[in-house]
Design a protein around this motif. Structure first.
Motif, short mmCIF file in Angstrom:
data_model
loop_
_atom_site.label_atom_id
_atom_site.label_comp_id
_atom_site.label_asym_id
_atom_site.label_seq_id
_atom_site.Cartn_x
_atom_site.Cartn_y
_atom_site.Cartn_z
N LEU A 23 18.98 25.80 5.58
CA LEU A 23 18.44 24.77 6.46
C LEU A 23 17.67 23.74 5.62
CD1 LEU A 23 17.00 27.13 9.24
CD2 LEU A 23 19.13 25.81 9.37
N LEU A 24 17.68 22.50 6.10
CA LEU A 24 16.89 21.44 5.48
C LEU A 24 16.01 20.79 6.55
CD1 LEU A 24 19.36 19.48 3.14
CD2 LEU A 24 17.98 21.50 2.62
N ASN A 25 14.73 20.68 6.28
CA ASN A 25 13.78 20.04 7.18
C ASN A 25 13.55 18.61 6.69
OD1 ASN A 25 10.25 20.67 7.97
ND2 ASN A 25 11.84 19.73 9.21
N VAL A 26 14.58 17.75 6.88
CA VAL A 26 14.54 16.38 6.35
C VAL A 26 15.12 15.41 7.37
CG1 VAL A 26 14.77 17.18 3.95
CG2 VAL A 26 16.83 16.58 5.24
N ASN A 27 14.96 14.13 7.07
CA ASN A 27 15.48 13.07 7.94
C ASN A 27 16.92 12.74 7.53
OD1 ASN A 27 16.01 10.53 9.25
ND2 ASN A 27 13.80 10.21 9.41
N ALA A 28 17.81 12.64 8.52
CA ALA A 28 19.22 12.35 8.24
C ALA A 28 19.41 11.03 7.50
CB ALA A 28 20.02 12.34 9.54
N LYS A 29 18.48 10.10 7.67
CA LYS A 29 18.59 8.81 6.98
C LYS A 29 18.55 8.97 5.46
CE LYS A 29 15.08 6.86 9.00
NZ LYS A 29 14.06 5.86 9.42
N ASP A 30 18.02 10.10 5.00
CA ASP A 30 17.84 10.33 3.57
C ASP A 30 18.93 11.22 2.96
OD1 ASP A 30 15.46 8.86 3.65
OD2 ASP A 30 14.30 10.63 4.23
N LEU A 31 20.04 11.41 3.64
CA LEU A 31 21.07 12.33 3.16
C LEU A 31 21.51 12.04 1.73
CD1 LEU A 31 23.45 12.77 6.25
CD2 LEU A 31 21.89 14.46 5.28
N ALA A 32 21.60 10.76 1.39
CA ALA A 32 22.08 10.40 0.04
C ALA A 32 21.10 10.80 -1.06
CB ALA A 32 22.37 8.90 -0.03
N LYS A 33 19.86 11.12 -0.69
CA LYS A 33 18.90 11.61 -1.69
C LYS A 33 19.18 13.06 -2.06
CE LYS A 33 14.93 8.85 -0.07
NZ LYS A 33 13.57 8.95 0.53
N PHE A 34 19.85 13.77 -1.13
CA PHE A 34 20.02 15.21 -1.30
C PHE A 34 21.46 15.64 -1.59
CE2 PHE A 34 16.77 14.55 2.15
CZ PHE A 34 15.68 14.63 1.29
N ARG B 216 18.96 -2.10 21.75
CA ARG B 216 18.09 -2.37 20.59
C ARG B 216 17.92 -1.14 19.70
NH1 ARG B 216 14.13 -1.93 24.78
NH2 ARG B 216 12.47 -0.45 24.31
N HIS B 217 18.31 0.04 20.21
CA HIS B 217 18.21 1.27 19.42
C HIS B 217 19.56 1.69 18.83
CE1 HIS B 217 14.44 2.39 21.96
NE2 HIS B 217 14.11 1.72 20.87
N GLU B 218 20.56 0.82 18.89
CA GLU B 218 21.90 1.17 18.43
C GLU B 218 21.90 1.74 17.02
OE1 GLU B 218 26.30 -0.91 17.72
OE2 GLU B 218 24.52 -2.15 18.07
N LYS B 219 21.09 1.18 16.14
CA LYS B 219 21.09 1.60 14.73
C LYS B 219 20.59 3.03 14.53
CE LYS B 219 20.67 -3.03 12.75
NZ LYS B 219 19.86 -3.93 11.91
N ARG B 220 19.97 3.60 15.57
CA ARG B 220 19.48 4.97 15.46
C ARG B 220 20.55 6.00 15.83
NH1 ARG B 220 13.40 4.73 18.17
NH2 ARG B 220 12.66 2.90 17.03
N ARG B 221 21.62 5.56 16.46
CA ARG B 221 22.67 6.50 16.86
C ARG B 221 23.37 7.04 15.62
NH1 ARG B 221 25.03 2.10 21.09
NH2 ARG B 221 23.15 1.98 22.40
N LEU B 222 23.60 8.34 15.61
CA LEU B 222 24.17 8.99 14.42
C LEU B 222 25.64 8.66 14.20
CD1 LEU B 222 22.47 12.51 14.53
CD2 LEU B 222 21.89 10.54 13.11
N LYS C 271 28.79 5.18 7.04
CA LYS C 271 28.83 4.85 5.61
C LYS C 271 28.07 5.90 4.80
CE LYS C 271 27.98 0.96 2.44
NZ LYS C 271 27.11 1.62 1.45
N LEU C 272 26.95 6.34 5.33
CA LEU C 272 26.13 7.35 4.66
C LEU C 272 26.90 8.66 4.52
CD1 LEU C 272 23.36 8.16 3.52
CD2 LEU C 272 22.61 8.60 5.86
N TYR C 273 27.57 9.09 5.59
CA TYR C 273 28.34 10.33 5.51
C TYR C 273 29.47 10.19 4.48
CZ TYR C 273 26.23 10.77 10.20
OH TYR C 273 25.36 10.78 11.27
N GLU C 274 30.09 9.01 4.47
CA GLU C 274 31.19 8.79 3.52
C GLU C 274 30.70 8.91 2.07
OE1 GLU C 274 34.93 5.74 2.95
OE2 GLU C 274 33.07 4.93 3.77
N GLU C 275 29.47 8.49 1.83
CA GLU C 275 28.90 8.52 0.48
C GLU C 275 28.69 9.93 -0.05
OE1 GLU C 275 25.32 6.25 0.60
OE2 GLU C 275 26.34 4.34 0.92
N ILE C 276 28.61 10.91 0.84
CA ILE C 276 28.33 12.28 0.38
C ILE C 276 29.53 13.21 0.55
CG2 ILE C 276 25.88 12.00 0.90
CD1 ILE C 276 26.31 13.86 3.33
#
Length: 213
Positions: A92-103, A124-130, A137-142
């Motif tokens: 398990l990881l207790n982290v923010n999904a926005k930081d996936l590329a760090k890990f 206005r919250h569209e950018k928060r949807r996973l 793009k983030l998922y593709e990077e990992i």
């Protein structure tokens, strides 16, 4: 979703570094070293209380799994499941999904699971949807080339939005179910939310999409 604060959660998380990885950035590009066996890695973004990822790890010992959950008051429930199950192929990881590329590095991950993610219905919250393009793009990077996203929700609006987002990004739609529990799909493992929502009569939507390069 209102979270009940558990002031003891952080201390408990710190007591189990063998289950909740304390310094995940140290494994970037070499996650096989964190597990007993070097095998494909699947991650769940937004693990919640951990029912899905724990049952997947039990059912598929040939795959390594990581459950990612931001809220420490929630991840402790997943930790309890893991302590009880003692699975060598689950962390398990207790982290923010926005930081996936760090890990995670390119080619670390073969599949991403998104289960009953927060729909963030306001425009206005569209950018928060996973399933927003920046997350795709983030998922593709990992992920490895041809990596997949498996997505489930009971929210029709989020599902329709996500299908459009996947298509616009160029993902290949491999599988779509508009009523999962009344289909012939086999091997479905339910989340806590899924069981609750389906018992209320809510339709469950599911799709599998694949990166094409």
């Amino acid at each position: 979703m209102r979270l009940r604060n558990k002031p003891w959660a952080k201390d408990k998380i710190a007591q189990y570094p063998q289950y909740i990885v304390p310094n995940p950035e140290e494994y970037k590009g070499k996650w096989h070293e964190a597990f007993a066996s070097d095998q494909p890695l699947h991650i769940e973004v937004g693990t919640g209380k951990g029912r899905f990822i724990t049952e997947m790890a039990k059912a598929h010992p040939e795959i390594n799994y990581i459950g990612i959950e931001l809220f420490d008051s929630v991840i402790v429930a997943a930790l309890d499941r893991l302590i009880e199950a003692e699975l060598p192929n689950l962390k398990l990881l207790n982290v923010n999904a926005k930081d996936l590329a760090k890990f995670f590095a390119k080619n670390d991950v073969q599949r991403v699971y998104l289960n009953f993610s927060d729909p963030w219905p306001k425009k206005r919250h569209e950018k928060r949807r996973l399933t927003y393009k920046d997350f795709l793009k983030l998922y593709e990077e990992i992920m490895t080339d041809g990596g997949e996203i498996h997505f489930k929700t009971d929210n029709q609006g989020l599902f329709e939005y996500s299908l459009m987002s996947f298509s616009a990004y160029g993902l290949l739609l491999k599988f779509i179910s508009l009523d999962l529990h009344n289909s012939d799909f086999e091997g479905n493992i339910m989340t806590e939310y899924e069981e609750k929502f389906s018992e209320k009569g809510n339709r469950i939507y599911r799709c599998e999409v694949k990166y094409q390069h």
